[in-house]
Design a protein around this motif. Structure first.
Motif, PDB file in Angstrom:
ATOM      1  N   GLU A 126       1.551   5.573  14.103  1.00  0.00           N
ATOM      2  CA  GLU A 126       1.770   4.441  13.503  1.00  0.00           C
ATOM      3  C   GLU A 126       0.526   4.150  12.496  1.00  0.00           C
ATOM      4  O   GLU A 126       0.666   3.231  11.830  1.00  0.00           O
ATOM      5  CB  GLU A 126       1.779   3.388  14.430  1.00  0.00           C
ATOM      6  CG  GLU A 126       0.430   2.930  15.427  1.00  0.00           C
ATOM      7  CD  GLU A 126       0.790   2.026  16.238  1.00  0.00           C
ATOM      8  OE1 GLU A 126       1.603   1.044  16.211  1.00  0.00           O
ATOM      9  OE2 GLU A 126      -0.110   1.652  16.840  1.00  0.00           O
ATOM     10  N   ASP A 127      -0.436   4.948  12.593  1.00  0.00           N
ATOM     11  CA  ASP A 127      -1.648   4.800  11.732  1.00  0.00           C
ATOM     12  C   ASP A 127      -1.804   5.756  10.644  1.00  0.00           C
ATOM     13  O   ASP A 127      -2.681   5.535   9.850  1.00  0.00           O
ATOM     14  CB  ASP A 127      -3.065   4.767  12.562  1.00  0.00           C
ATOM     15  CG  ASP A 127      -3.248   6.269  13.279  1.00  0.00           C
ATOM     16  OD1 ASP A 127      -2.446   7.048  12.929  1.00  0.00           O
ATOM     17  OD2 ASP A 127      -4.487   6.820  13.615  1.00  0.00           O
ATOM     18  N   GLU A 128      -0.588   6.218  10.464  1.00  0.00           N
ATOM     19  CA  GLU A 128      -0.325   7.166   9.104  1.00  0.00           C
ATOM     20  C   GLU A 128       0.052   6.525   7.913  1.00  0.00           C
ATOM     21  O   GLU A 128       0.649   5.501   8.148  1.00  0.00           O
ATOM     22  CB  GLU A 128       0.332   8.452   9.632  1.00  0.00           C
ATOM     23  CG  GLU A 128      -0.346   9.321  10.499  1.00  0.00           C
ATOM     24  CD  GLU A 128       0.549  10.665  10.517  1.00  0.00           C
ATOM     25  OE1 GLU A 128       0.045  11.745  10.049  1.00  0.00           O
ATOM     26  OE2 GLU A 128       1.554  10.444  11.204  1.00  0.00           O
ATOM     27  N   ARG A 168       3.472  14.582   3.369  1.00  0.00           N
ATOM     28  CA  ARG A 168       2.892  15.956   3.054  1.00  0.00           C
ATOM     29  C   ARG A 168       2.803  16.965   4.417  1.00  0.00           C
ATOM     30  O   ARG A 168       2.996  18.184   4.277  1.00  0.00           O
ATOM     31  CB  ARG A 168       1.299  15.631   2.676  1.00  0.00           C
ATOM     32  CG  ARG A 168       1.508  14.900   1.449  1.00  0.00           C
ATOM     33  CD  ARG A 168       0.586  15.503   0.251  1.00  0.00           C
ATOM     34  NE  ARG A 168       0.900  15.059  -1.056  1.00  0.00           N
ATOM     35  CZ  ARG A 168       0.145  14.586  -2.016  1.00  0.00           C
ATOM     36  NH1 ARG A 168      -1.270  14.850  -1.936  1.00  0.00           N
ATOM     37  NH2 ARG A 168       0.571  14.210  -3.194  1.00  0.00           N
ATOM     38  N   GLU A 169       2.871  16.211   5.393  1.00  0.00           N
ATOM     39  CA  GLU A 169       2.701  17.023   6.651  1.00  0.00           C
ATOM     40  C   GLU A 169       4.005  17.745   6.787  1.00  0.00           C
ATOM     41  O   GLU A 169       4.219  18.858   7.571  1.00  0.00           O
ATOM     42  CB  GLU A 169       2.537  15.955   7.971  1.00  0.00           C
ATOM     43  CG  GLU A 169       1.145  15.757   8.210  1.00  0.00           C
ATOM     44  CD  GLU A 169       1.178  14.620   9.151  1.00  0.00           C
ATOM     45  OE1 GLU A 169       2.023  14.343   9.925  1.00  0.00           O
ATOM     46  OE2 GLU A 169      -0.018  13.901   9.230  1.00  0.00           O
ATOM     47  N   ASN A 170       5.276  16.949   6.487  1.00  0.00           N
ATOM     48  CA  ASN A 170       6.367  17.403   6.502  1.00  0.00           C
ATOM     49  C   ASN A 170       7.106  18.416   5.020  1.00  0.00           C
ATOM     50  O   ASN A 170       8.275  18.260   5.166  1.00  0.00           O
ATOM     51  CB  ASN A 170       7.619  16.343   6.918  1.00  0.00           C
ATOM     52  CG  ASN A 170       7.311  16.051   8.264  1.00  0.00           C
ATOM     53  OD1 ASN A 170       7.495  16.551   9.196  1.00  0.00           O
ATOM     54  ND2 ASN A 170       6.654  14.886   8.273  1.00  0.00           N
ATOM     55  N   CYS A 210      -4.504  10.083  -7.802  1.00  0.00           N
ATOM     56  CA  CYS A 210      -6.049   9.382  -7.335  1.00  0.00           C
ATOM     57  C   CYS A 210      -5.918   9.495  -5.938  1.00  0.00           C
ATOM     58  O   CYS A 210      -7.206   9.778  -5.472  1.00  0.00           O
ATOM     59  CB  CYS A 210      -5.860   7.984  -7.514  1.00  0.00           C
ATOM     60  SG  CYS A 210      -4.767   6.871  -6.650  1.00  0.00           S
ATOM     61  N   TYR A 211      -5.081   9.961  -5.153  1.00  0.00           N
ATOM     62  CA  TYR A 211      -4.838   9.951  -3.527  1.00  0.00           C
ATOM     63  C   TYR A 211      -5.456  11.622  -3.402  1.00  0.00           C
ATOM     64  O   TYR A 211      -4.962  12.610  -4.211  1.00  0.00           O
ATOM     65  CB  TYR A 211      -3.579  10.031  -3.122  1.00  0.00           C
ATOM     66  CG  TYR A 211      -3.568  10.419  -1.502  1.00  0.00           C
ATOM     67  CD1 TYR A 211      -3.999   9.792  -0.485  1.00  0.00           C
ATOM     68  CD2 TYR A 211      -3.098  11.797  -1.385  1.00  0.00           C
ATOM     69  CE1 TYR A 211      -4.004  10.077   0.805  1.00  0.00           C
ATOM     70  CE2 TYR A 211      -3.188  12.168  -0.017  1.00  0.00           C
ATOM     71  CZ  TYR A 211      -3.610  11.219   0.889  1.00  0.00           C
ATOM     72  OH  TYR A 211      -3.533  11.752   2.421  1.00  0.00           O
ATOM     73  N   LEU A 212      -6.287  11.830  -2.354  1.00  0.00           N
ATOM     74  CA  LEU A 212      -6.940  13.153  -2.284  1.00  0.00           C
ATOM     75  C   LEU A 212      -7.354  12.968  -0.723  1.00  0.00           C
ATOM     76  O   LEU A 212      -8.237  12.099  -0.575  1.00  0.00           O
ATOM     77  CB  LEU A 212      -8.101  13.390  -3.174  1.00  0.00           C
ATOM     78  CG  LEU A 212      -8.476  14.929  -3.214  1.00  0.00           C
ATOM     79  CD1 LEU A 212      -7.375  15.839  -3.589  1.00  0.00           C
ATOM     80  CD2 LEU A 212      -9.624  15.186  -3.734  1.00  0.00           C
ATOM     81  N   ASP A 213      -7.052  13.742  -0.027  1.00  0.00           N
ATOM     82  CA  ASP A 213      -7.217  13.862   1.417  1.00  0.00           C
ATOM     83  C   ASP A 213      -8.632  14.161   1.793  1.00  0.00           C
ATOM     84  O   ASP A 213      -9.203  15.039   1.505  1.00  0.00           O
ATOM     85  CB  ASP A 213      -6.299  15.049   2.320  1.00  0.00           C
ATOM     86  CG  ASP A 213      -6.266  15.115   3.682  1.00  0.00           C
ATOM     87  OD1 ASP A 213      -6.868  13.997   4.173  1.00  0.00           O
ATOM     88  OD2 ASP A 213      -6.329  16.161   4.369  1.00  0.00           O
ATOM     89  N   GLY A 214      -9.165  12.953   2.419  1.00  0.00           N
ATOM     90  CA  GLY A 214     -10.591  13.073   2.779  1.00  0.00           C
ATOM     91  C   GLY A 214     -11.448  11.776   2.030  1.00  0.00           C
ATOM     92  O   GLY A 214     -12.478  11.539   2.382  1.00  0.00           O
ATOM     93  N   LEU A 215     -10.845  11.226   0.998  1.00  0.00           N
ATOM     94  CA  LEU A 215     -11.268  10.234   0.402  1.00  0.00           C
ATOM     95  C   LEU A 215     -10.846   8.948   0.885  1.00  0.00           C
ATOM     96  O   LEU A 215      -9.451   8.789   0.936  1.00  0.00           O
ATOM     97  CB  LEU A 215     -11.222  10.606  -1.139  1.00  0.00           C
ATOM     98  CG  LEU A 215     -11.968  11.573  -1.785  1.00  0.00           C
ATOM     99  CD1 LEU A 215     -11.892  11.744  -3.361  1.00  0.00           C
ATOM    100  CD2 LEU A 215     -13.467  11.622  -1.513  1.00  0.00           C
ATOM    101  N   SER A 216     -11.260   7.840   0.385  1.00  0.00           N
ATOM    102  CA  SER A 216     -10.727   6.612   0.808  1.00  0.00           C
ATOM    103  C   SER A 216      -9.635   6.402  -0.285  1.00  0.00           C
ATOM    104  O   SER A 216      -9.429   6.973  -1.232  1.00  0.00           O
ATOM    105  CB  SER A 216     -11.819   5.494   0.515  1.00  0.00           C
ATOM    106  OG  SER A 216     -12.048   5.352  -0.848  1.00  0.00           O
TER     107      SER A 216
END
Lengths: 243, 179
Positions: free
Chosen positions: A26-28, A35-37, A45-51
């Motif tokens: 629920e926190d995803e 992306r997991e699926n 602008c989205y990048l895994d690891g950044l705010s």
């Protein structure tokens, strides 16, 4: 015998993405689950690891029962959520956003050091952009080569602020910042001093690696030579988070 | 490809001619194409006049001067279908990099500041440069866009063979901006 793992207080929700039944913590956010699926959602602008910024709006998705569109990067999943990621309406908006990015600055792919390794270029091809329907602005921007290792070309900046966030959140230097408003917005080093004169920059090069285009590059690279590696980011981000 | 022959006209506006080179780079496939198309105008043939009716027009390069504009308009008028070939035609590319500056400053830089011997601005026998370089679809309507700098020969061959077969090609999988 391994120790029993502690019970997590985070619950699992079930949802549908493009008609596919999925479960998620629920926190995803929607983009993380997709992306997991292996459900593709474009983003800049989205990048895994950044705010999370939620600025580029390329990851917009439709939620059943809602009229407006939602940014998948900044929307948490919820029980029973029904998401559509690839409707005609979304494709139309995504293509328009990419075209507007090209029209706003001077992205001349053929002479760009990131040609062939550019996220904006890949997005354009993925969104079916074969020309830009709106008039180009042709603004005048400088190229700052004052840093001994790196170069910033504002003509190719898409204002994703990945450089600003990685410098602040991962490197901890906060050399990069943003100046100006709207399309006149510009990333700056220190108080808009030349990058080479910055006394906060550690020359770590993280900003260069996370930049999606040829805006931040290594000195000495020629057209098509600038290949970036972002694999360090989730590892460093996780270690910072664990500390 | 059992269809009737189609007439093709090409022209080279403000660019490096690399798109025409890429056209020639189709190698032996040119022979196969030659049995389906007649090239009636372009840098590869000697004809100076554009025929009144052409099936397919292919324009390379951006619209930078008055001659480019006249050529673009003539192609639009006389060609049933018009292809914008290569990044200069599709998005302005390198010729459009001068748009970030005033035209007078560009001319001054090119013909006076960087010239050691006999600096002068050419005016006789050359078309007037336009203030802003535009992609082809900035001045005339375009039917098909083939980006790339230059578009690979495979993309050009695919586009032509699909058009000959009477289909509408989507070259996006074979080329992109800057390809």
């Amino acid at each position: 015998m391994p120790l029993p793992t502690p019970q997590s207080s985070v619950r699992v929700v079930t949802m549908k993405v493009n008609g596919l039944d999925l479960s998620a913590r629920e926190d995803e956010t929607i983009i993380e689950v997709c992306r997991e699926n292996q459900i593709p959602i474009p983003s800049l602008c989205y990048l895994d690891g950044l705010s999370i910024l939620g600025g580029c709006r390329l990851c917009l998705v439709e939620l059943e029962g809602q009229n407006r569109l939602f940014a998948a990067c900044s929307t948490r999943v919820a029980e029973g959520m029904r998401v559509v990621t690839n409707s005609e309406r979304l494709r139309h908006y995504r293509r328009t956003i990419v075209e507007l990015l090209f029209a706003e600055r001077n992205h001349v792919c053929s002479v760009c050091v990131s040609n062939g390794h550019c996220e904006l270029q890949n997005l354009a091809q993925g969104c079916g952009v074969n020309h830009v329907r709106m008039p180009y602005r042709y603004p005048h921007y400088e190229v700052d080569s004052s840093h001994e290792m790196f170069r910033v070309d504002h003509n190719r900046c898409v204002l994703c602020t990945r450089c600003v966030r990685v410098c602040d959140e991962i490197e901890g230097a906060h050399t990069w910042d943003v100046m100006g408003r709207g399309s006149d917005c510009q990333v700056i080093t220190d108080l808009a001093r030349p990058w080479g004169d910055s006394n906060t920059c550690t020359s770590c090069g993280k900003c260069v690696q996370v930049c999606p285009t040829g805006a931040l590059v290594k000195q000495g690279t020629s057209a098509g030579e600038m290949v970036k590696d972002q694999s360090f980011l989730p590892i460093l981000a996780r270690r910072r988070h664990l500390r | 490809m059992g269809n009737p022959r189609i007439t093709v006209a090409t022209a080279w506006l403000d660019g490096c001619s690399g798109c025409h080179m890429s056209f020639l780079d189709m190698d032996e496939r040119l022979i196969e194409l030659a049995s389906h198309i007649d090239i009636v105008h372009g840098p590869l043939v000697d004809t100076k006049e554009l025929p009144a009716q052409v099936d397919l027009g292919i324009l390379e390069g951006s619209v930078s001067n008055d001659h480019d504009l006249a050529t673009a308009k003539a192609f639009r008028k006389h060609c049933k279908q018009l292809i914008s070939l290569g990044d200069c035609a599709v998005n302005g590319n390198v010729p459009a990099m001068r748009n970030a500056f005033k035209l007078d400053a560009v001319i001054e830089r090119a013909y006076r500041e960087n010239v050691d011997l006999n600096p002068q601005i050419p005016v006789d026998g050359v078309p007037r440069l336009r203030e802003v370089v535009l992609p082809l679809h900035g001045v005339v309507e375009v039917d098909l866009f083939v980006p790339g700098c230059p578009p690979p020969a495979d993309a050009i061959y695919y586009v032509l063979s699909e058009l000959i077969a009477g289909r509408t090609p989507d070259p996006n999988q074979l080329t992109r901006f800057g390809a």
